[in-house]
Design a protein around this motif. Structure first.
Motif, PDB file in Angstrom:
ATOM      1  N   GLY A  47       0.861  -1.167  -0.104  1.00  0.00           N
ATOM      2  CA  GLY A  47      -0.251   0.086   0.001  1.00  0.00           C
ATOM      3  C   GLY A  47       0.803   1.348   0.114  1.00  0.00           C
ATOM      4  N   GLN A  48      -0.020   2.515   0.010  1.00  0.00           N
ATOM      5  CA  GLN A  48       0.898   3.637  -0.013  1.00  0.00           C
ATOM      6  C   GLN A  48       1.522   4.028   1.327  1.00  0.00           C
ATOM      7  N   GLY A  49       1.077   3.312   2.210  1.00  0.00           N
ATOM      8  CA  GLY A  49       1.795   3.609   3.528  1.00  0.00           C
ATOM      9  C   GLY A  49       1.143   4.732   4.328  1.00  0.00           C
ATOM     10  N   THR A  50       1.528   4.863   5.673  1.00  0.00           N
ATOM     11  CA  THR A  50       0.973   6.092   6.414  1.00  0.00           C
ATOM     12  C   THR A  50       2.146   6.698   7.028  1.00  0.00           C
ATOM     13  N   GLN A  51       2.476   8.029   7.066  1.00  0.00           N
ATOM     14  CA  GLN A  51       3.651   8.472   7.665  1.00  0.00           C
ATOM     15  C   GLN A  51       3.196   8.833   9.238  1.00  0.00           C
ATOM     16  N   VAL A  52       4.115   8.309  10.083  1.00  0.00           N
ATOM     17  CA  VAL A  52       4.219   8.872  11.291  1.00  0.00           C
ATOM     18  C   VAL A  52       5.173   9.423  11.684  1.00  0.00           C
ATOM     19  N   THR A  53       5.169  10.558  12.039  1.00  0.00           N
ATOM     20  CA  THR A  53       6.227  11.475  12.610  1.00  0.00           C
ATOM     21  C   THR A  53       5.873  12.008  13.981  1.00  0.00           C
ATOM     22  N   VAL A  54       7.229  11.696  14.665  1.00  0.00           N
ATOM     23  CA  VAL A  54       7.153  12.038  16.211  1.00  0.00           C
ATOM     24  C   VAL A  54       8.034  13.234  16.298  1.00  0.00           C
ATOM     25  N   SER A  55       7.757  14.247  16.763  1.00  0.00           N
ATOM     26  CA  SER A  55       8.503  15.286  16.711  1.00  0.00           C
ATOM     27  C   SER A  55       7.901  16.452  17.844  1.00  0.00           C
ATOM     28  N   SER A  56       8.920  17.274  18.365  1.00  0.00           N
ATOM     29  CA  SER A  56       8.403  18.124  19.250  1.00  0.00           C
ATOM     30  C   SER A  56       8.727  19.521  18.624  1.00  0.00           C
TER      31      SER A  56
END
Length: 115
Positions: free
Chosen positions: A106-115
């Protein structure tokens, strides 16, 4: 034709939570072991969590105790509840069978963990 659609990603602060979903179609979802995978920039895709047909989970050491994988066979959907997120969890998250024998991801889903 098998189709996998991931959703639920986003930008979250360290310590936050997200719930990812994987909707599967074109396959008899309930008879297959499934997995969540992720790929961070410059790194190889890795298995994060797997769940077998009986609903028994298994996790990579890096996410154990923080992530929970589940599935709803009636909805042909798999989930990944991610808690206590860390910057190193930043990646594109994908679903596939376990092992990942479906050739078209699939296209995937972006997870970004940042302050």
């Amino acid at each position: 034709q098998v189709q996998l659609v991931e959703s639920g990603g986003g930008l979250v602060q360290p310590g936050g939570s997200l719930r990812l979903s994987c909707a599967a179609s074109g396959m008899l979802f309930r008879i297959y072991d499934m997995g969540w995978y992720r790929q961070a920039p410059g790194k190889r895709r890795e298995l994060v969590a797997r769940i077998n047909t009986a609903g028994n989970p298994n996790y990579a050491d890096s996410v154990k105790g923080r992530f929970t994988i589940s599935r709803d066979n009636a909805k042909n959907t798999m989930y990944l509840q991610m808690n206590s997120l860390k910057p190193e969890d930043t990646a594109v998250y994908y679903c596939n069978r376990d092992p990942p024998v479906i050739p078209t991801w699939g296209q995937g889903t972006q997870v970004t963990v940042s302050s």
